[in-house]
Write a protein that holds these residues in place. Structure first.
Motif, PDB file in Angstrom:
ATOM      1  N   ARG A 385      11.701   7.018  -5.247  1.00 17.45           N
ATOM      2  CA  ARG A 385      10.788   7.610  -6.226  1.00 17.45           C
ATOM      3  C   ARG A 385       9.444   7.882  -5.550  1.00 17.45           C
ATOM      4  O   ARG A 385       8.935   7.037  -4.813  1.00 17.45           O
ATOM      5  N   VAL A 386       8.892   9.043  -5.820  1.00 17.93           N
ATOM      6  CA  VAL A 386       7.620   9.449  -5.224  1.00 17.93           C
ATOM      7  C   VAL A 386       6.715   9.998  -6.318  1.00 17.93           C
ATOM      8  O   VAL A 386       7.178  10.710  -7.217  1.00 17.93           O
ATOM      9  N   LYS A 387       5.455   9.663  -6.252  1.00 14.61           N
ATOM     10  CA  LYS A 387       4.485  10.271  -7.169  1.00 14.61           C
ATOM     11  C   LYS A 387       3.139  10.374  -6.475  1.00 14.61           C
ATOM     12  O   LYS A 387       2.941   9.830  -5.371  1.00 14.61           O
ATOM     13  N   PRO A 394      -6.230   4.568  -6.873  1.00 10.38           N
ATOM     14  CA  PRO A 394      -4.772   4.676  -6.787  1.00 10.38           C
ATOM     15  C   PRO A 394      -4.033   4.098  -7.990  1.00 10.38           C
ATOM     16  O   PRO A 394      -2.814   4.251  -8.093  1.00 10.38           O
ATOM     17  N   THR A 395      -4.744   3.434  -8.910  1.00  5.67           N
ATOM     18  CA  THR A 395      -4.078   2.943 -10.118  1.00  5.67           C
ATOM     19  C   THR A 395      -3.935   4.046 -11.165  1.00  5.67           C
ATOM     20  O   THR A 395      -3.254   3.858 -12.176  1.00  5.67           O
ATOM     21  N   VAL A 407       2.564   8.021  -3.055  1.00  2.00           N
ATOM     22  CA  VAL A 407       3.046   6.647  -3.124  1.00  2.00           C
ATOM     23  C   VAL A 407       4.551   6.704  -3.370  1.00  2.00           C
ATOM     24  O   VAL A 407       5.059   7.674  -3.931  1.00  2.00           O
ATOM     25  N   PHE A 408       5.273   5.675  -2.932  1.00  2.00           N
ATOM     26  CA  PHE A 408       6.724   5.695  -3.089  1.00  2.00           C
ATOM     27  C   PHE A 408       7.246   4.320  -3.449  1.00  2.00           C
ATOM     28  O   PHE A 408       6.583   3.291  -3.250  1.00  2.00           O
ATOM     29  N   ALA A 409       8.462   4.290  -3.978  1.00  2.00           N
ATOM     30  CA  ALA A 409       9.185   3.051  -4.245  1.00  2.00           C
ATOM     31  C   ALA A 409      10.660   3.306  -3.992  1.00  2.00           C
ATOM     32  O   ALA A 409      11.146   4.429  -4.161  1.00  2.00           O
ATOM     33  N   GLY A 410      11.384   2.263  -3.587  1.00  2.00           N
ATOM     34  CA  GLY A 410      12.810   2.403  -3.321  1.00  2.00           C
ATOM     35  C   GLY A 410      13.313   1.198  -2.568  1.00  2.00           C
ATOM     36  O   GLY A 410      12.531   0.305  -2.184  1.00  2.00           O
ATOM     37  N   ASP A 422      -3.947 -10.041   2.345  1.00  2.00           N
ATOM     38  CA  ASP A 422      -5.068  -9.149   2.055  1.00  2.00           C
ATOM     39  C   ASP A 422      -4.656  -7.689   2.185  1.00  2.00           C
ATOM     40  O   ASP A 422      -5.034  -6.841   1.372  1.00  2.00           O
ATOM     41  N   ALA A 423      -3.848  -7.390   3.218  1.00  4.24           N
ATOM     42  CA  ALA A 423      -3.371  -6.015   3.412  1.00  4.24           C
ATOM     43  C   ALA A 423      -2.355  -5.640   2.344  1.00  4.24           C
ATOM     44  O   ALA A 423      -2.304  -4.484   1.914  1.00  4.24           O
ATOM     45  N   ASP A 424      -1.548  -6.611   1.901  1.00 10.07           N
ATOM     46  CA  ASP A 424      -0.587  -6.335   0.831  1.00 10.07           C
ATOM     47  C   ASP A 424      -1.303  -5.877  -0.434  1.00 10.07           C
ATOM     48  O   ASP A 424      -0.856  -4.955  -1.120  1.00 10.07           O
ATOM     49  N   GLU A 425      -2.422  -6.510  -0.738  1.00  8.79           N
ATOM     50  CA  GLU A 425      -3.164  -6.159  -1.949  1.00  8.79           C
ATOM     51  C   GLU A 425      -3.670  -4.725  -1.898  1.00  8.79           C
ATOM     52  O   GLU A 425      -3.781  -4.060  -2.923  1.00  8.79           O
ATOM     53  N   GLU A 426      -3.952  -4.246  -0.696  1.00 13.83           N
ATOM     54  CA  GLU A 426      -4.466  -2.885  -0.554  1.00 13.83           C
ATOM     55  C   GLU A 426      -3.368  -1.836  -0.627  1.00 13.83           C
ATOM     56  O   GLU A 426      -3.597  -0.725  -1.097  1.00 13.83           O
ATOM     57  N   VAL A 427      -2.146  -2.179  -0.180  1.00  9.15           N
ATOM     58  CA  VAL A 427      -1.112  -1.156  -0.014  1.00  9.15           C
ATOM     59  C   VAL A 427      -0.141  -1.075  -1.184  1.00  9.15           C
ATOM     60  O   VAL A 427       0.417  -0.017  -1.449  1.00  9.15           O
ATOM     61  N   PHE A 428       0.074  -2.188  -1.909  1.00  5.65           N
ATOM     62  CA  PHE A 428       0.986  -2.164  -3.048  1.00  5.65           C
ATOM     63  C   PHE A 428       0.204  -1.914  -4.335  1.00  5.65           C
ATOM     64  O   PHE A 428      -0.767  -2.625  -4.622  1.00  5.65           O
ATOM     65  N   VAL A 429       0.657  -0.915  -5.112  1.00  7.72           N
ATOM     66  CA  VAL A 429      -0.007  -0.583  -6.367  1.00  7.72           C
ATOM     67  C   VAL A 429       1.057  -0.318  -7.432  1.00  7.72           C
ATOM     68  O   VAL A 429       1.803   0.668  -7.340  1.00  7.72           O
ATOM     69  N   GLY A 430       1.149  -1.204  -8.413  1.00  8.60           N
ATOM     70  CA  GLY A 430       2.053  -0.984  -9.531  1.00  8.60           C
ATOM     71  C   GLY A 430       3.505  -0.788  -9.136  1.00  8.60           C
ATOM     72  O   GLY A 430       4.205   0.039  -9.730  1.00  8.60           O
ATOM     73  N   GLY A 431       3.971  -1.557  -8.143  1.00  6.72           N
ATOM     74  CA  GLY A 431       5.363  -1.451  -7.716  1.00  6.72           C
ATOM     75  C   GLY A 431       5.632  -0.325  -6.734  1.00  6.72           C
ATOM     76  O   GLY A 431       6.783  -0.121  -6.322  1.00  6.72           O
ATOM     77  N   TYR A 432       4.598   0.399  -6.360  1.00  7.08           N
ATOM     78  CA  TYR A 432       4.716   1.476  -5.375  1.00  7.08           C
ATOM     79  C   TYR A 432       3.940   1.089  -4.121  1.00  7.08           C
ATOM     80  O   TYR A 432       3.094   0.186  -4.145  1.00  7.08           O
TER      81      TYR A 432
END
Length: 561
Positions: A385-387, A394-395, A407-410, A422-432
């Motif tokens: 999934r891409v959006k 980014p939210t 952003v993508f998920a899969g 700390d880097a995870d908090e920056e790169v993951f947004v709402g499951g993407y």
């Protein structure tokens, strides 16, 4: 989720169903499945020596047992400091069978870079070769880091007998002697066992298989934690892009396995399909052309600079490349002129795809057959999934009609960064997962990258996308390669500057190119200079790289103040 996010679903051009799941599978089980289905089929052709699936599986089992004998336990890190050689495949799958986490190390790294990665990852054992370009550096790392053991293989031992003799007799100057050191073990001694140690079982979605370090273009490299399921799902996703899986599948494997592109699209994907890898240790255009002709390879994954180098080689017109069906281009935007020329010369289809270290490989691709939109990275691959989200927040979704961050998920989305919450908090947004790339999605669900967030040039408050200026430069027949960066400007903050290499025989100079270029651009996009160079900086896999030019210009500006 809003229906418009899945605009490609109704116009999907890949041969497989888009909205599908991938059952959990470990990487060793993927190899075992293919070896069981066709044990005598070739998996590796290394300079003419054939390794069938059964032999590769046996070698991996022996590596696993050898590592267990060295005290390697589930979750320990095992490093691969290797070019594309058969040892890599056995060590890769063998380490995974032992329950270890594989850490890829580039053969182009300096000792300091290797030591940093060893320390960060906690790598205990490192595989390498008895080559002067590798072993002395590996020994230096062994002496100056927490690394405990080296396992050293021989290139001659992997070659056909005739070539092994030649290598032994005439290329000894390229071989480094292995010291008499209890910490250093030969590859042959490691695998001197029956391969019958305990078979481990995995939770593919939770157990980490690979620590793949990012290129570090935005700071210190980070280790992306890629699970067994991430690896095998992406291999199966890429395999589903082929509309003719029943045909001969023989991929030319010259992209370096230590990079995520080759790890996904050459190694894991080919194992998943039961195909064959024609393996080359490094890129040499003449050798690639000869290997395609010798083996009748059907695909050649590569980066744009690779295709350009093949087109520039004098043997291109004399080589029989008719066996090629499809070539996947990734890593950087593919110039239209390169795509058209390569397709005309070979008769193969060149399709552009896209992915990240953090995506275990691939996110999207143009279809092998059907609607192929030049200048796009195609549609999302099955299960992805891409959006687009706002570049400022980014939210929130991107404003209608405007570019946004992709952003993508899969199932291929990494589990996170190694020891970097700390880097995870920056790169993951709402499951993407944020890609850092800015793009648009058209009415058919094809994605076009406008630029990277970090590469945008701010000219007096206006945003300039370097790739758009580069795209215009590529229309000039004299331009071979082009990069545009922002340089310091005391009045406007930044101004665009172009760097180019020229086609052979071209005589235009920088001011002449600037006079041709600027009238085609908006006022804020116009470059203040075009600098012609003999070559442009590239990454380890051949992608054009801006960061070295940015550092040069910053240093130049600082020296002038």
């Amino acid at each position: 989720m809003e229906r418009e996010n899945w605009i490609w679903a109704e116009r999907y051009c890949h041969p497989a169903q888009w909205d599908q799941a991938f059952a959990p599978m470990s990487a060793p089980d993927m190899l075992r499945a293919s070896a069981t289905a066709h044990p005598d089929a070739p998996l590796i052709d290394f300079m003419g020596r054939i390794y069938p699936y059964s032999e590769v599986l046996d070698g991996a089992k022996r590596v696993a047992c050898g590592l267990r004998d060295l005290g390697i336990e589930r979750g320990d890190r095992v490093g691969l400091y290797l070019p594309n050689v058969p040892h890599y495949v056995a060590a890769y799958y063998g380490a995974l069978m032992a329950g270890a986490i594989v850490v890829n190390f580039s053969p182009l790294y300096t000792a300091a870079e290797l030591e940093h990665q060893v320390e960060d990852s906690g790598t205990r054992v490192l595989f390498t070769l008895s080559a002067r370009a590798l072993l002395p550096t590996a020994i230096e790392v062994l002496n100056n880091s927490r690394l405990e053991r080296l396992v050293v293989g021989s290139v001659a031992g992997a070659l056909p007998k005739s070539k092994a003799l030649f290598y032994t007799l005439f290329r000894q100057k390229e071989v480094a002697p292995r010291p008499n050191d209890g910490r250093i073990l030969s590859f042959s001694a490691l695998i001197d066992n029956d391969g019958l140690c305990e078979t481990l079982h995995f939770d593919p979605e939770k157990d980490i298989a690979l620590l793949q370090y990012t290129g570090g273009t935005t700071g210190t490299p980070k280790g992306a934690m890629i699970s067994h399921q991430n690896l095998t799902a992406n291999a199966r996703q890429v395999a589903l892009l082929d509309p003719h899986p029943e045909q001969v599948d023989r991929v030319l494997g010259v992209l370096p396995f230590f990079h995520v592109f080759a790890n996904s699209c050459v190694l894991n994907r080919t194992v998943a399909m039961g195909g064959e890898i024609v393996m080359l240790p490094r890129f040499d255009a003449g050798q690639v052309l000869a290997s395609i002709e010798r083996t009748k390879a059907t695909s050649l994954p590569g980066v744009p600079t690779m295709y350009q180098a093949l087109l520039d080689h004098p043997a291109i017109g004399k080589s029989d490349l008719s066996s090629l069906r499809v070539c996947i281009s990734g890593g950087a935007p593919l110039p239209l002129e390169v795509k058209q020329r390569f397709e005309a010369v070979t008769g193969a289809k060149v399709v552009e795809g896209y992915g990240l270290t953090e995506s275990s490989g691939v996110i999207s691709s143009n279809p092998y057959e059907g609607l192929n939109k030049t200048g796009t990275i195609g549609q999302p691959i099955p299960g992805t999934r891409v959006k687009l989200v706002s570049r400022e927040d980014p939210t929130q979704p991107a404003p209608a009609g405007e570019p946004g961050e992709i952003v993508f998920a899969g199932p291929q989305m990494m589990c996170g960064y190694w020891k970097r919450p700390d880097a995870d908090e920056e790169v993951f947004v709402g499951g993407y997962l944020r890609t850092g790339d800015v793009g648009v999605i058209d009415e058919d669900g094809y994605i076009r990258i406008v630029d990277r967030l970090k590469d945008m040039i701010s000219v007096g408050g206006f945003k300039v996308f370097p790739s758009q200026v580069e795209a215009v430069l590529y229309h000039h027949p004299a331009v071979k390669e082009a990069l545009v960066i922002g340089i310091p400007d005391t009045y406007r903050g930044e101004s665009p500057k172009a760097f180019v290499t020229l086609q052979e025989g071209a005589t235009i100079d920088g001011p002449g190119l600037m006079d041709w270029l600027n009238p085609q651009l908006g006022k804020h996009e116009r470059v203040v200079a075009v600098e012609i160079r003999a070559s442009l900086p590239k990454t380890l896999v051949g992608k054009l790289s801006r960061k070295e030019l940015v550092a040069e210009e910053k240093a130049k500006a600082a020296a002038a103040t």
